[in-house]
Design a protein around this motif. Structure first.
Motif, PDB file in Angstrom:
ATOM      1  N   SER A  91       0.815  -1.216   0.000  1.00 58.37           N
ATOM      2  CA  SER A  91       0.000   0.000   0.000  1.00 58.37           C
ATOM      3  C   SER A  91       0.844   1.260   0.000  1.00 58.37           C
ATOM      4  CB  SER A  91      -0.923   0.007   1.220  1.00 58.37           C
ATOM      5  OG  SER A  91      -1.816  -1.067   1.168  1.00 58.37           O
ATOM      6  N   GLY A 102      -8.588   4.130  -9.903  1.00 66.47           N
ATOM      7  CA  GLY A 102      -9.399   3.066  -9.323  1.00 66.47           C
ATOM      8  C   GLY A 102     -10.822   2.965  -9.833  1.00 66.47           C
ATOM      9  N   TYR A 159      -8.673  -1.122  -1.331  1.00 62.53           N
ATOM     10  CA  TYR A 159      -8.393  -0.291  -2.515  1.00 62.53           C
ATOM     11  C   TYR A 159      -9.682   0.358  -3.019  1.00 62.53           C
ATOM     12  CZ  TYR A 159      -6.751   1.171  -7.093  1.00 62.53           C
ATOM     13  OH  TYR A 159      -6.444   1.921  -8.196  1.00 62.53           O
ATOM     14  N   LEU A 173      -3.885   4.133   1.433  1.00 57.34           N
ATOM     15  CA  LEU A 173      -4.496   2.843   1.171  1.00 57.34           C
ATOM     16  C   LEU A 173      -4.277   1.878   2.326  1.00 57.34           C
ATOM     17  CD1 LEU A 173      -5.769   0.609  -0.529  1.00 57.34           C
ATOM     18  CD2 LEU A 173      -3.600   0.427  -1.773  1.00 57.34           C
TER      19      LEU A 173
END
Length: 192
Positions: A91, A102, A159, A173
């Motif tokens: 992360s 994302g 995520y 994250l």
């Protein structure tokens, strides 16, 4: 079109995600991706064997980071504590660009069966890397597999929360992935 301009790989990924979102995976060609990224078609093929591989760019690196974190966990760490160390390690390498991509990446994958299959293979690769690292720590095989699968789920759900969450959320994250891992621990304990 600059042939050797830096950042071609990243630009190709961003161009592909944009085009897949705009017009769909099947309707997007390698030529269009290369043009949008400002590179030649041959440059595209130097970085990726086909357009399907664009959405799993960095999979090997991600798997390696997860495994490195597990390997570096303190000697007495439980399997899930070692997985948490892997999640933190991986992360830590995810920045604003990953967060921005994302939701678009998720939409592109959701719209294509072929990309859903490739995404599933990515999850298998992540789990395999974590399982191997846990086995090397002496974790029993069944426990290693279960901890790894929980790690994959924690990473993916973390995520999603991170990339789709409020932009004012300054937490990285890692916090989101570790929160999900804790929720999974609690849920597992409740199974009885």
């Amino acid at each position: 079109m600059a042939r050797w301009e830096p950042g071609a790989r990243e630009r190709l990924v961003i161009a592909a995600v944009d085009l897949f979102t705009e017009q769909g995976y099947d309707a997007t060609t390698v030529t269009e991706i290369a043009e949008r990224a400002g590179v030649t078609k041959s440059t595209f093929f130097r970085h990726f064997p086909d357009k399907r591989e664009l959405l799993v760019a960095g999979q090997e690196t991600l798997s390696l980071l997860l495994a490195e974190g597990i390997t570096a966990a303190p000697e007495g760490a439980s399997p899930l504590e070692a997985v948490a160390a892997g999640l933190e390690r991986a992360s830590g390498e995810m920045g604003p660009r990953n967060r921005e991509l994302g939701p678009r990446l998720k939409a592109a994958v959701a719209a294509s069966t072929e990309l859903q299959e490739r995404d599933a293979l990515k999850s298998v690769g992540m789990a395999a890397a974590m399982t191997t690292a846990l086995l090397e720590r002496g974790v029993p095989e069944t426990t290693a597999h279960l901890a790894s699968e929980m790690g994959v789920l924690a990473f993916k759900q973390g995520y999603a929360r991170w990339s789709e969450g409020e932009r004012s959320d300054d937490d990285g994250l890692a916090r989101h992935a570790l929160d999900v891992l804790q929720e999974l621990r609690t849920a597992t304990a409740a199974l009885g």
